[in-house]
Design a protein around this motif. Structure first.
Motif, PDB file in Angstrom:
ATOM      1  N   UNK A  68       0.835  -1.206   0.000  1.00 50.70           N
ATOM      2  CA  UNK A  68       0.000   0.000   0.000  1.00 50.70           C
ATOM      3  C   UNK A  68       0.868   1.254   0.000  1.00 50.70           C
ATOM      4  N   UNK A  69       1.978   1.214   0.727  1.00 48.29           N
ATOM      5  CA  UNK A  69       2.841   2.389   0.822  1.00 48.29           C
ATOM      6  C   UNK A  69       3.578   2.670  -0.499  1.00 48.29           C
ATOM      7  N   UNK A  70       3.704   1.677  -1.359  1.00 53.26           N
ATOM      8  CA  UNK A  70       4.307   1.925  -2.676  1.00 53.26           C
ATOM      9  C   UNK A  70       3.455   2.897  -3.473  1.00 53.26           C
ATOM     10  N   UNK A  71       2.145   2.770  -3.340  1.00 58.48           N
ATOM     11  CA  UNK A  71       1.230   3.660  -4.056  1.00 58.48           C
ATOM     12  C   UNK A  71       0.962   4.942  -3.275  1.00 58.48           C
ATOM     13  N   UNK A  72       0.928   4.828  -1.938  1.00 62.09           N
ATOM     14  CA  UNK A  72       0.652   5.989  -1.088  1.00 62.09           C
ATOM     15  C   UNK A  72       1.688   6.022   0.046  1.00 62.09           C
ATOM     16  N   UNK A  73       2.842   6.620  -0.186  1.00 60.52           N
ATOM     17  CA  UNK A  73       3.937   6.582   0.807  1.00 60.52           C
ATOM     18  C   UNK A  73       3.552   7.153   2.174  1.00 60.52           C
ATOM     19  N   UNK A  74       2.610   8.083   2.219  1.00 59.18           N
ATOM     20  CA  UNK A  74       2.246   8.726   3.482  1.00 59.18           C
ATOM     21  C   UNK A  74       0.938   8.170   4.067  1.00 59.18           C
ATOM     22  N   UNK A  75       0.486   7.042   3.568  1.00 59.09           N
ATOM     23  CA  UNK A  75      -0.791   6.497   4.035  1.00 59.09           C
ATOM     24  C   UNK A  75      -0.719   6.140   5.519  1.00 59.09           C
ATOM     25  N   UNK A  76      -1.557   6.713   6.371  1.00 56.42           N
ATOM     26  CA  UNK A  76      -1.575   6.338   7.789  1.00 56.42           C
ATOM     27  C   UNK A  76      -2.062   4.898   7.963  1.00 56.42           C
ATOM     28  N   UNK A  77      -1.374   4.162   8.834  1.00 56.65           N
ATOM     29  CA  UNK A  77      -1.689   2.744   9.040  1.00 56.65           C
ATOM     30  C   UNK A  77      -2.048   2.473  10.491  1.00 56.65           C
ATOM     31  N   UNK A  78      -3.060   1.635  10.680  1.00 52.42           N
ATOM     32  CA  UNK A  78      -3.422   1.117  11.996  1.00 52.42           C
ATOM     33  C   UNK A  78      -3.475  -0.400  11.884  1.00 52.42           C
ATOM     34  N   UNK A  79      -2.780  -1.102  12.771  1.00 52.22           N
ATOM     35  CA  UNK A  79      -2.752  -2.566  12.730  1.00 52.22           C
ATOM     36  C   UNK A  79      -3.622  -3.136  13.850  1.00 52.22           C
ATOM     37  N   UNK A  80      -4.286  -4.266  13.539  1.00 53.64           N
ATOM     38  CA  UNK A  80      -4.994  -5.041  14.549  1.00 53.64           C
ATOM     39  C   UNK A  80      -4.496  -6.485  14.455  1.00 53.64           C
ATOM     40  N   UNK A  81      -4.414  -7.155  15.580  1.00 55.82           N
ATOM     41  CA  UNK A  81      -3.848  -8.500  15.572  1.00 55.82           C
ATOM     42  C   UNK A  81      -4.486  -9.371  16.638  1.00 55.82           C
ATOM     43  N   UNK A  82      -4.549 -10.656  16.340  1.00 51.46           N
ATOM     44  CA  UNK A  82      -5.016 -11.617  17.324  1.00 51.46           C
ATOM     45  C   UNK A  82      -3.921 -12.562  17.742  1.00 51.46           C
ATOM     46  N   UNK A  83      -2.726 -12.401  17.164  1.00 51.48           N
ATOM     47  CA  UNK A  83      -1.650 -13.357  17.439  1.00 51.48           C
ATOM     48  C   UNK A  83      -0.345 -12.687  17.841  1.00 51.48           C
ATOM     49  N   UNK A  84      -0.006 -11.569  17.214  1.00 51.30           N
ATOM     50  CA  UNK A  84       1.264 -10.896  17.523  1.00 51.30           C
ATOM     51  C   UNK A  84       1.017  -9.897  18.653  1.00 51.30           C
ATOM     52  N   UNK A  85       1.092 -10.399  19.869  1.00 51.28           N
ATOM     53  CA  UNK A  85       0.746  -9.592  21.033  1.00 51.28           C
ATOM     54  C   UNK A  85       1.992  -9.278  21.855  1.00 51.28           C
ATOM     55  N   UNK A  86       1.882  -8.248  22.663  1.00 51.08           N
ATOM     56  CA  UNK A  86       3.001  -7.832  23.499  1.00 51.08           C
ATOM     57  C   UNK A  86       3.544  -6.499  23.035  1.00 51.08           C
ATOM     58  N   UNK A  87       4.126  -5.759  23.945  1.00 53.23           N
ATOM     59  CA  UNK A  87       4.590  -4.416  23.651  1.00 53.23           C
ATOM     60  C   UNK A  87       5.610  -4.328  22.545  1.00 53.23           C
ATOM     61  N   UNK A  88       6.454  -5.366  22.395  1.00 53.83           N
ATOM     62  CA  UNK A  88       7.527  -5.267  21.395  1.00 53.83           C
ATOM     63  C   UNK A  88       6.968  -5.247  19.974  1.00 53.83           C
ATOM     64  N   UNK A  89       5.853  -5.962  19.746  1.00 51.20           N
ATOM     65  CA  UNK A  89       5.263  -5.979  18.402  1.00 51.20           C
ATOM     66  C   UNK A  89       4.702  -4.598  18.054  1.00 51.20           C
TER      67      UNK A  89
END
Length: 441
Positions: A68-89
């Motif tokens: 997505x960033x290739x087409x829109x380099x400044x696109x704001x991203x929000x991630x949601x996850x059910x598996x990659x948990x913990x502060x480091x992720x």
């Protein structure tokens, strides 16, 4: 023009719920369940913000972010996850992708909406005439009867409820069996009020943003969607003239109503053997004549102790929700509220255990075998919707789970479990419905 948001999640029911949440807030939403599909729709309709699930069927959410960033380099991203948990992720996501948000399932959908609004403010639109018609009401002055034969329902004697002042109590009683309604000649079914629509709920096209759909085998996924998003709202279902609605508070089902005669409190007491049909008939006549509740009359006459009412109302609500697991057709409508329904009694039951018990109690053998064949192989899911510690397992179930690694067929698991086939099928299908197991492809 309303800001456009891209929402990507392979859980179709959760995607529908989030899409409707953003649309209600005034955004235009494009949704996708796979990474490749998301890239294609974003090129055709560039979004202002992208909300991405990290684990998708065809690629990682991080790889989708790169595309997505290739087409829109400044696109704001929000991630949601059910598996990659913990502060480091979350830290890695913010460092590498400058992510504006990182949400772990289950999360509060309201906070996700707040994060999007900070990135792309929008002025909330006034409800349209169409959206105002989306309300789902169970008209309790109408009693309808279920068509076709009904089965008895077993209810465990333990129940947790929350009453006034947010006091939670666990009540233990004898196990109950709710038998089918045996209508006596004096039992009256009140006619529909004038103007009541006889037709079922209209069904949407099935795409993102549609809050209506076909029920089929989707009930567990719908309950899970509310749970994962910690949403407060209502799930209405309809089959023919029968309407039932389940109320949620922060993702947990807490109450239910029905316009089915057999689900009324008095009829429920008859079905579980607490009172006799003639006692209900007499109490109902007095209640109607004096514009009072039938339950109050039963208490006055000593047929129901006031201390028992909380227990039986909780069991009645549980029975209404469980009964929906037997529905294989019908339509549903999802709606969301800022505040929970003001009920004096609320259930306190984890959705995972509700789903497991509902499937075990009410899925017919032929339905279970349609969903899972003897030659199928199961494996542990990478991103389960629920964690095992949230599920109450019997000992043999806990012993069987480690054997499910994709090397044994369902038929071989049936032989290993040494339990009736329907019992094992019910357990396996319930674990699939929770997202703890999945079919090996």
């Amino acid at each position: 023009m309303a800001p456009r948001i891209l929402v990507v999640d392979d859980n179709q029911e959760l995607l529908t719920l989030l899409t409707q949440l953003f649309e209600d807030a005034g955004y235009e939403v494009v949704g996708a369940t796979k990474g490749k599909q998301a890239v294609e729709v974003s090129r055709a309709q560039p979004p202002a913000v992208a909300v991405l699930d990290i684990l998708l069927p065809d690629m990682m959410g991080y790889h989708l972010a790169d595309a997505l960033r290739k087409d829109q380099p400044q696109l704001p991203l929000i991630f949601i996850t059910g598996v990659f948990k913990g502060g480091k992720h979350a830290m890695e996501a913010r460092q590498k992708y400058a992510a504006a948000g990182y949400f772990e399932k289950p999360f509060e959908a309201a906070k996700l909406l707040e994060a999007v609004q900070k990135l792309t403010p929008v002025q909330k639109q006034a409800p349209t005439a169409a959206s105002l018609q989306d309300s789902f009401d169970v008209e309790l002055d109408i009693d309808v009867e279920e068509e076709g034969p009904q089965d008895a329902m077993e209810l465990t004697g333990r129940i947790k409820v929350t009453g006034g002042d947010n006091l939670t109590a666990e009540i233990r009683g004898a196990n109950l069996t709710a038998t089918p309604l045996h209508k006596v000649a004096a039992t009256l079914v009140r006619p529909p009020v004038p103007g009541r629509p006889p037709d079922p709920l209209p069904v949407g096209g099935g795409g993102p943003g549609q809050r209506r759909g076909e029920l089929k085998d989707n009930l567990p996924s719908l309950l899970t969607a509310y749970y994962l998003s910690r949403e407060t709202g209502e799930l209405g279902v309809q089959r023919g003239k029968v309407r039932k609605v389940v109320y949620f508070e922060r993702g947990t089902p807490v109450f239910a109503l029905s316009n089915l005669l057999a689900d009324r409190f008095g009829q429920f007491l008859v079905r579980v053997g607490k009172i006799k049909p003639e006692q209900l008939e007499d109490a109902a006549a007095v209640a109607t004549a004096n514009n009072r509740r039938t339950g109050d009359i039963l208490v006055e006459r000593g047929l129901l102790k006031d201390t028992e009412r909380l227990y039986y109302v909780g069991q009645q609500v549980k029975a209404i929700i469980y009964s929906l697991f037997s529905w294989e057709d019908g339509t549903y409508v999802m709606s969301f509220k800022e505040k929970a329904a003001a009920e004096s009694i609320k259930l306190d039951v984890h959705p995972a255990n509700l789903i497991v018990r509902g499937i075990k109690k009410l899925y017919k053998p032929e339905r279970l075998r349609r969903m899972l064949r003897p030659e199928d192989r199961l494996i542990p899911a990478v991103a389960p919707a629920y964690q095992l510690h949230e599920v109450e397992l019997e000992r043999w179930e806990a012993e069987l789970l480690p054997k499910i690694d994709g090397n044994r067929t369902v038929g071989e698991l049936l032989a290993y479990a040494n339990r009736p086939d329907q019992v094992v099928y019910g357990f396996l299908v319930s674990m699939m419905s929770l997202g703890i197991l999945e079919q090996r492809t």
